[in-house]
Design a protein around this motif. Structure first.
Motif, PDB file in Angstrom:
ATOM      1  N   ARG A 114       0.737  -1.291   0.393  1.00 34.04           N
ATOM      2  CA  ARG A 114       0.107  -0.068  -0.117  1.00 34.04           C
ATOM      3  C   ARG A 114       0.839   1.207  -0.335  1.00 34.04           C
ATOM      4  N   GLY A 115       0.542   1.731  -1.161  1.00 29.18           N
ATOM      5  CA  GLY A 115       1.373   3.367  -0.496  1.00 29.18           C
ATOM      6  C   GLY A 115       3.139   3.391  -1.407  1.00 29.18           C
ATOM      7  N   ASP A 116       3.070   2.077  -1.745  1.00 28.46           N
ATOM      8  CA  ASP A 116       4.177   1.865  -2.450  1.00 28.46           C
ATOM      9  C   ASP A 116       4.286   1.492  -3.840  1.00 28.46           C
ATOM     10  N   ARG A 117       4.967   0.989  -4.371  1.00 24.14           N
ATOM     11  CA  ARG A 117       5.251   0.273  -5.620  1.00 24.14           C
ATOM     12  C   ARG A 117       6.009  -0.949  -5.960  1.00 24.14           C
ATOM     13  N   TRP A 118       5.752  -1.785  -6.970  1.00 22.60           N
ATOM     14  CA  TRP A 118       6.727  -2.681  -6.811  1.00 22.60           C
ATOM     15  C   TRP A 118       6.650  -2.964  -8.626  1.00 22.60           C
ATOM     16  N   THR A 119       7.948  -3.473  -8.967  1.00 24.75           N
ATOM     17  CA  THR A 119       8.702  -3.975 -10.568  1.00 24.75           C
ATOM     18  C   THR A 119       9.007  -5.463 -10.774  1.00 24.75           C
ATOM     19  N   VAL A 120       8.336  -5.624 -11.887  1.00 28.36           N
ATOM     20  CA  VAL A 120       8.262  -6.935 -11.824  1.00 28.36           C
ATOM     21  C   VAL A 120       9.520  -7.070 -13.072  1.00 28.36           C
ATOM     22  N   ASN A 121       9.986  -7.213 -14.460  1.00 26.10           N
ATOM     23  CA  ASN A 121      10.679  -7.803 -15.131  1.00 26.10           C
ATOM     24  C   ASN A 121       9.796  -8.738 -16.336  1.00 26.10           C
ATOM     25  N   LEU A 122       9.265  -8.408 -16.636  1.00 31.39           N
ATOM     26  CA  LEU A 122       8.395  -9.021 -17.890  1.00 31.39           C
ATOM     27  C   LEU A 122       9.335  -9.369 -18.202  1.00 31.39           C
ATOM     28  N   ASN A 123       8.853 -11.233 -19.223  1.00 31.51           N
ATOM     29  CA  ASN A 123       9.235 -11.550 -20.686  1.00 31.51           C
ATOM     30  C   ASN A 123       7.902 -11.057 -22.075  1.00 31.51           C
ATOM     31  N   LEU A 124       8.924 -11.169 -22.632  1.00 27.47           N
ATOM     32  CA  LEU A 124       7.574 -10.713 -23.514  1.00 27.47           C
ATOM     33  C   LEU A 124       8.193 -12.051 -24.883  1.00 27.47           C
ATOM     34  N   MET A 125       7.011 -12.764 -25.449  1.00 24.61           N
ATOM     35  CA  MET A 125       7.251 -13.971 -25.751  1.00 24.61           C
ATOM     36  C   MET A 125       6.890 -14.216 -27.130  1.00 24.61           C
ATOM     37  N   PRO A 126       7.052 -14.046 -28.362  1.00 25.32           N
ATOM     38  CA  PRO A 126       6.617 -14.210 -29.443  1.00 25.32           C
ATOM     39  C   PRO A 126       6.007 -15.137 -29.778  1.00 25.32           C
TER      40      PRO A 126
END
Lengths: 829, 744
Positions: A499-511
């Protein structure tokens, strides 16, 4: 029944090997099955489950009535590892099979775990019973009596003499009797040391005299989990104890002896257990008559409503376990009798057939247009067929010349099957990957021949296949990079947003196979709960991985949600399909591949309590230059007396940018610096930069994704620029005892203001650099270092000399290295 | 490969050449100049020039190479005539040809003088060179058969002799006497010695074979040298079945009397070990000995043929032959699951009595999963490597299923058999397309035959050699899996090699020695000791539709099987003609089970549940659970097959000092003696020391103690002795006796 089930669970808990470095948030869930329409008490054990507030399933059907932590918290609540005793209310219409869930605590969202639903009443195995006068159920004589139409929840124990479980079941002579084991398919053992075979069971059905009526070990449909379905003989010998009636004895054993424990479910009854379906799929949204094959009383046909959503789906029918079928955006073509092959009027089409006997070859005559690209995908093993498909595509003969050599394919890579993200140790074998999938570009107009046979020359009435032929489409999937070795690594995969903060993930993008789209895109989220945002992002063309950041309002509701992340092209005219995937390997072994994979087409996200710390990283005002370094101040804001260690790192590293492994804010520390470096080939321009931080309850295992509470900095813009200057020198020499100037030429690349001191580094031992250091300003063309070789100076040539420039800009010092010099040290004359 | 010493020496060939009467060669001397293949090549062979120790070695000798035993005439021609033009052959002055100068040692020659200028060999070579050293045209007839003047010789006493005449049959129908160009050897010089010209002499009583080699053919004749007739009278023992008739006929011919029939105690022990892989129980002993019926042996055989032990015994034997061995290395496709699947399938075949030819055919033609089906493991276990290498596989298949070792023919035509390189590479082509791919689960590999794979290429000229059965003429049709044709040919009832190989192995298992021994070295130069017996056994197996139990029943019911081990004056030295039973050390697994049974302490084997019988064990390393280490040592010492090769010699049968020491001081027996409680139970149950000692004798040796033995032991015990330690000592002694460790 209940008390025994608990004791079984505790027994398993006690036997769980202690694995160093294990950071499973959920170790195990017991029991593994429950009947729909009932309420079941379930124990979940693992790390970081204290304060659990929600058990969130990916699909409806199970409601959690209560969650109670077991035991009392120790003095340091952070070290509390309570098991959770929960009540699962399973709806009467709950889909049978596997239900995946995660546990949400105030501070974390657990790894995925599973629970399984059976339509049949669950009976616990009782190994030995006083009332039966037996100490075990290891023989026909000491078999545990159970009714027909139940799911036995049993335990294959780890005794050195090998466990055998025998159940006596009443049957109707002449009728059908079916027994199915679920062991691998309900296992939740994510890691193995060769114990995988402990989950591989085999089954025999005997009469009272011990004569074998049916037996199975492995099979195409359920792989390691045995199943039998047969017509009961008209006469059966009576049990030795004189019990009136007709009985069979179902014996469950390990296929290969190991001394580990494995819980299993044994479904018993007179229900049909078809071994194959034909056709094994149909057009999405339509109802298709499907013939069920392999039933001992003869095949039967029933209508199956294909889901509107295309793809592979599970169909339960009248059996307690499911079969896989295909719902596809194309009409069905069924193989026709006759030598000439089946004519297919138009594409796309799904070609369905059976290689009914050895050496049979099925042919389909398909019209294709020159230049058209088709995706030809076979579904056989992926649906449980015993067929080992050998796909062949033959272009038509042109101008009387022989046609091109036929394309022959009998296997596929995982990404050709659009299965991504299984990067466990061995890569993960999937049944799909044994079925070929190819892109075929027609080089001529006309009738192409698509044929199917069994690679080993086999064939059987169950050897069903389906070939989906359709024009290629553009699609990119979003995939969480979710495993490390054998575990789901929360740091990389978990979507818990404080809450009131953030989170980051590295998303893979697969064709997908055959994708041609490579333009700029953005990631969009579907199904986000109120108060949670996916921050705007813009993904460069062709990127295979990109950081995305979620932000939760301070008052967002603490809850989980199942979401989808999709790739959307920036050009609205482009048609691009997208979807989410998370494939979690279960039942792994070191160096091997997963026996079981939990497949999810959506992600789970949860809003968590406000973190007791936040990260503040100011956007760098200066660019990092190629070959240079940039120190970025990082500030930890501690709240509410939180004074624990916090690790931080730069998980997203743009191409060519390097940084240290995890750094630590020690208790009391709030300021630190993250030093980044750019190599000489780092792409120029702005790139995203983000720093994440996590608690370190279990020490230095940050690389695992260990830690319970995680936050992220904002995504910052880091600019990579050309170096300020390029420095060069001629090879030079110095004698011992000599003091001289070493001269370097300066070529300006990126303007800067002020004077930047330059240090010569890499001098050999015994050669000293005298201050003052030379300075470079915008007009400097040449600099000279004042060096002196002592009598101890190393004789010989040093070729690792370089210059380090320190440019002060926007309040930050940017270091840049440039040049490569050679200095020879000679003895005194 | 035993290379008879008579072939290995080059020395004295000059003498040999001198001894060859000019008439012998002259009779076959062509009117036209000598031909290279017909006349010149045989000289190299006879003179030993192309032997492995000389120019026939892989790299030749002193810069000059000939193909071993002449498998590559074209290459040999090129090397002689074209490799050093004008040097090895000098057509202008033939006598100055290096070939001739070396042969007569006119210039230094490592091989010395091979023949003289006066020899017919010299003349053949000189005439050929003088004629311009021509190569043959395409129509030169090939030798298609070689025949000896007689196939059998019987001599009444040592010192008698005879001579072989060798005739070569050519493809154009012509024949010629090649005695002077052939080479000769004897399989047993202590029975008959043969010289370089085919003249031989009986040296001592016995039976053996003499052989002549010409070109790629080896042909043999049987020679029997009878012992003295004085005092020999054939006793005309009764024949129970065809086996006895043939064996006794042979023995009578050799003036050997068979031993007497073994007693009931010995028979019971022998047949129970042989058929059920265990010792008889005390109850079985008492019941059998009390049975007065004349057919009780016959009934006991039938009973044991239906036992689990019979199934396990033959499962293990086949599992060893097929190298079934689980490993932890996934790419070899031999993980424990695959090994178990194979073992389980073999067991089911043995249990159901599946005809052995069908059992083999299914494996040879198998495709598909190695874990959900057993037969495809023929192509994982037999290979036990990352990739399927067709050459060793073909050699193993041949050795196992035909008893024929064809691997010699990889590099040259088989020196002691009829197999050529063409045969070899055509046979290899049955396996060139064997491939494996991953299955639907990590342990699984699927076996298939890739029909697009090229056949094997001939070593000499890289000709593709399409798949062709051994001895066949036409290749099998291309474009489909050739293994089906192979399986059909291999296992057909009229395939003599196959049926006799299986029959011989079954015979060897029960008799301790094959009619051909070693059982997997069938070749012309290693003929059966009783050809009629082998032929009859093979035919009988085919007649029984390859029913294992059927042939075992015939053998065990024969008087030959039931003969005593005790020899008589006439058969004391016989080791080949089955005139008395052979003492056989128990197989390692059977011995361990015997120890387990008599002591009542179950065995522990790595990765198997406690209580598994040793005979049901098959090695599979599943990472090791630390159990069963002592059984591993026991198996090692007592020679359980490590399954590293298909060779029958993998199973060690001979007794060793290590074995004796293992039983005397090792864990296997020491820990079992008291912990099983057998002695304590007997002491508690039995009233007298006599009864206890008798029970221990029956338990271990399947017999009552002899009066002398009993007396000695009672004296040791004293009247009314009840101390278990004393009886444990007796028990220990019995288990360490030769009588316990051997089947007799």
């Amino acid at each position: 029944m209940k008390s025994l089930r608990i004791s079984l669970s505790l027994c398993l808990l006690a036997a769980l090997p202690v694995m160093a470095g294990n950071f499973n948030t959920i170790d195990q869930v017991r029991p593994r099955i429950g009947q729909r329409g009932t309420t079941v008490e379930v124990t979940i054990s693992g790390d970081y489950l204290r304060g659990a507030e929600e058990i969130a399933f990916y699909r409806p059907g199970i409601r959690v009535l209560s969650i109670e932590p077991q035991g009392k918290p120790p003095e340091n609540p952070l070290k509390w590892r309570p098991a959770l005793k929960c009540k699962f209310e399973i709806a009467p219409d709950c889909p049978v099979g596997e239900h995946v869930f995660r546990v949400r605590t105030p501070w974390t969202l657990s790894m995925a775990a599973t629970f399984n639903v059976t339509p049949l009443p669950v009976v616990d195995e009782v190994e030995g019973a006083k009332e039966r006068g037996t100490k075990d159920n290891d023989s026909v004589a000491s078999a545990m009596p159970v009714e027909s139409g139940v799911s036995v929840y049993g335990l294959m124990d780890g005794r050195a003499s090998g466990d055998r479980d025998v159940f006596r079941v009443p049957v109707k002579p002449g009728g059908r009797f079916t027994a199915e084991v679920d062991c691998v398919r309900i296992s939740d053992f994510t890691h193995g040391h060769g114990e995988d075979s402990g989950f591989d069971l085999k089954m025999r059905v005997l009469d009272a005299a011990g004569k074998e009526l049916a037996a199975n070990d492995d099979n195409a449909l359920h792989v390691q989990d045995p199943l039998v379905s047969f017509r009961v003989p008209e006469t059966l010998p009576s049990p030795a104890d004189g019990t009136p009636g007709s009985f069979v004895f179902v014996e469950v054993q390990r296929s290969t002896f190991t001394s580990y424990q494995a819980p299993y479910a044994l479904h018993l009854g007179d229900f049909p257990r078809p071994l194959a379906a034909f056709p094994p799929g149909g057009p999405a949204g339509e109802t298709v008559p499907v013939r069920w094959l392999g039933d001992p009383l003869g095949g039967f046909t029933s209508p199956v409503a294909m889901p509107r959503e295309t793809g592979t789906f599970r169909h339960a029918g009248q059996s307690p376990t499911t079969m896989l079928l295909r719902s596809s955006a194309m009409p069905n073509v069924l193989e026709a009798a006759g030598e000439g092959g089946t004519r297919v009027d138009s594409l796309p089409a799904a070609l369905n057939g059976i290689i009914g006997k050895a050496d049979e070859v099925d042919r389909f005559r398909v019209l294709m247009k020159k230049g058209a690209r088709y995706r030809v995908r076979v579904f056989a093993a992926a649906l449980g067929s015993p067929l080992q498909p050998k796909l062949q595509i033959q272009a038509p003969a042109a101008d009387g010349k022989p046609a091109d050599p036929a394309l022959v394919k009998f296997t596929a890579e995982k990404d050709e099957r659009d299965v991504f993200g299984i990067s466990a140790y061995g890569g993960g074998v999937l049944p799909e990957a044994i079925d070929p999938s190819v892109i075929w570009e027609a080089k001529t107009d006309g009738e192409h021949l698509i044929s199917m046979a069994d690679l080993g020359g086999g064939g059987s009435p169950l050897s069903v296949y389906r070939i989906e032929v359709e024009p290629t489409r553009d699609a990119i999937f979003t995939v969480l990079p979710n495993t490390l070795y054998w575990w789901e690594a929360p740091k990389w995969a978990s979507l818990g947003i404080p809450r009131g903060d953030r989170w980051t993930v590295n998303l893979n993008l697969m064709p997908c196979q055959g994708n041609t789209f490579k333009g700029e895109t953005e990631i969009v989220a579907e199904g986000l709960p109120k108060g949670v945002r996916l921050l705007p992002n813009r993904v460069p063309a062709g990127a295979g991985k990109w950081p995305i950041q979620f932000e939760a309002d301070a008052d967002a509701t603490l809850a989980s949600a199942v979401i989808a992340l999709k790739v959307r092209p920036l050009d609205p005219a482009v048609q691009l399909e997208s979807g989410s995937q998370q494939n979690l390997p279960f039942l792994n072994k070191p160096g091997g591949d997963a026996w079981k994979t939990v497949r999810l087409d959506r992600f789970m996200l949860a809003v968590l309590e406000k973190s007791p710390f936040s990260l503040e990283v100011a956007e760098p005002a200066a660019a990092i230059v190629r070959g240079g370094e940039l120190a970025i101040p990082v500030r930890l804001i501690r709240r509410d007396g939180f004074n624990e260690q916090v690790g931080f790192q730069c998980d997203w590293k743009p191409a060519g940018i390097g940084g240290p492994p995890q750094l630590v804010f020690e208790p009391g520390q709030t300021e630190s610096v993250l030093s980044l470096s750019a190599d000489l080939s780092a792409p120029l321009g702005p790139v995203p930069l983000v720093v994440t931080a996590n608690t370190k309850e279990r020490g230095d295992q940050g690389w695992h994704g260990d830690g319970q509470i995680r936050v992220s900095s904002r995504i910052l813009k880091l600019v990579v620029a050309e170096p300020f200057v390029e420095l060069a020198s001629q090879p030079d020499s110095v004698r011992r005892g000599e003091r001289k100037k070493m001269t370097w030429t300066v070529k300006h690349k990126t303007p800067f203001s002020g004077a930047a001191p330059v240090r010569l580094v890499g001098l050999p031992k015994g050669v000293e650099l005298h201050e003052p250091l030379p300075l470079i300003t915008s007009g400097t063309k040449e600099i000279a270092f004042d060096i002196e070789a002592t009598d101890d100076a190393l004789i010989g040539t040093s070729n690792g000399l370089t210059c380090e420039l320190a440019v002060s800009q926007a309040g930050q010092v940017i270091r840049q290295r440039s040049g490569r010099g050679i200095l020879r040290t000679d003895p005194r004359p | 490969m035993p290379h008879p010493s008579t072939l290995s020496s080059l020395r004295g060939l000059a003498l040999a050449a001198a001894l060859v009467g000019p008439g012998l060669v002259a009779a076959s001397e062509p009117a036209e100049p000598p031909g290279f293949r017909r006349d010149v090549m045989p000289v190299f062979f006879r003179a030993g020039c192309n032997a492995g120790t000389c120019h026939g070695s892989a790299r030749g000798k002193d810069g000059f190479m000939l193909s071993l035993f002449g498998y590559d005439p074209k290459g040999d021609y090129s090397r002689i005539v074209e490799q050093m033009p004008g040097r090895r052959v000098n057509t202008a002055v033939p006598e100055k040809s290096l070939l001739l100068l070396k042969a007569v040692a006119a210039v230094p020659h490592t091989g010395g003088k091979v023949f003289t200028p006066a020899s017919p060999f010299y003349k053949t070579l000189r005439d050929w060179i003088a004629a311009g050293a021509p190569d043959d045209d395409a129509s030169v007839p090939e030798t298609v058969d070689v025949v000896l003047s007689r196939k059998a010789f019987v001599f009444d006493k040592a010192g008698a002799g005879d001579a072989l005449t060798v005739t070569a049959h050519a493809s154009d129908g012509s024949k010629r006497d090649v005695t002077g160009l052939a080479r000769f050897f004897s399989n047993n010089p202590s029975v008959v010695a043969i010289d370089e010209n085919g003249r031989f002499k009986a040296t001592g009583p016995g039976d053996t074979n003499v052989f002549a080699r010409f070109g790629r053919f080896t042909v043999g004749a049987e020679v029997i040298v009878l012992p003295r007739a004085e005092g020999f009278a054939w006793t005309n023992p009764p024949a129970v079945n065809f086996i006895d008739r043939i064996v006794f006929d042979r023995l009578q011919k050799l003036r050997i009397l068979p031993s007497g029939l073994c007693d009931d105690e010995t028979f019971l022990r022998r047949v129970t070990i042989d058929l059920a892989a265990r010792l008889p129980t005390v109850e079985e002993y008492r019941s059998f000995m009390a049975d007065a019926a004349t057919d009780k042996r016959h009934r006991k055989i039938d009973e044991l043929l239906q036992s689990d032990g019979f199934v396990e015994q033959w499962t293990t034997i086949w599992s060893e032959h097929l190298r079934n061995k689980g490993s932890t290395f996934a790419p070899n496709a031999t993980l424990p699951k695959a090994s178990d699947a194979f073992q389980g399938w073999i067991r089911s075949q043995m249990r159901s009595g599946r005809p052995l030819n069908e059992f083999v055919a299914e494996m040879v033609a198998a495709s598909g999963s190695n874990i959900s089906a057993g037969p495809p493991n023929f192509y994982t276990m037999m290979v036990n490597k990352w990739n399927v290498d067709p050459k060793p596989l073909a050699a193993d298949v041949s050795q196992l299923l035909l008893g024929v070792q064809i691997q010699c023919a990889e590099c040259h035509n088989h020196p002691f058999d009829r197999w050529t390189m063409d045969d070899y590479y055509s046979f290899v082509s049955f396996f060139t397309g064997i491939k494996r791919i991953s299955g639907i689960e990590p342990r699984e590999r699927r076996i298939y035959f890739d029909t697009t794979t090229e056949p094997a290429k001939h070593l000499v000229d890289e000709r593709p050699m399409p798949a062709r059965v051994l001895g066949g003429i036409e290749p099998v049709p291309a474009g489909s899996d050739p293994r089906k044709a192979l399986a059909t040919w291999l296992t057909a009832p009229d395939n003599k090699l196959f049926r006799e190989n299986l029959a011989n192995r079954i015979w060897a298992q029960l008799m301790g020695r094959g009619v051909i021994e070693p059982v997997d070295d069938v070749r012309v130069s290693n003929p059966p000791t009783n050809p009629a017996l082998l032929e009859a056994l093979g035919s009988r197996l085919a007649e029984l539709k390859f029913d294992l139990r059927g042939l075992v029943r015939d053998i065990c019911n024969s008087r030959t099987y039931q003969l005593s081990v005790t020899p008589n004056e006439t058969n004391r030295l016989d080791t080949r003609q089955f005139s008395h039973a052979k003492m056989r050390r128990l197989r390692a697994d059977v011995l361990l089970d015997a120890l387990t049974d008599v002591t009542g302490v179950p065995g522990e084997f790595p990765n198997f549940p406690t209580g598994t019988r040793a005979v049901a064990f098959h090695p599979r390393n599943a990472g090791g659970d630390g159990r069963g280490e002592s059984s591993k040592q026991f198996f090692h010492n007592f020679g359980l097959s490590p399954r590293n090769a298909v060779a029958a010699s993998e199973t060690k049968k001979e007794p060793t000092l290590a074995q004796a020491l293992h039983l005397i001081v090792g864990d296997t027996l020491r820990t079992r003696l008291s912990s099983g409680g057998v002695v304590k139970r007997l002491v508690a149950e039995k009233a007298t020391p006599e009864a206890i000692i008798e029970e221990l004798f029956i338990l271990t040796l399947t017999r009552r103690p002899e009066p002398g033995e009993l007396q000695e032991l009672l004296a040791l015990a004293g009247p009314g002795a009840k101390d278990p330690a004393l009886y444990e000592d007796i028990f220990w002694s019995l288990l360490n006796s030769t009588e316990f460790v051997f089947n007799h």
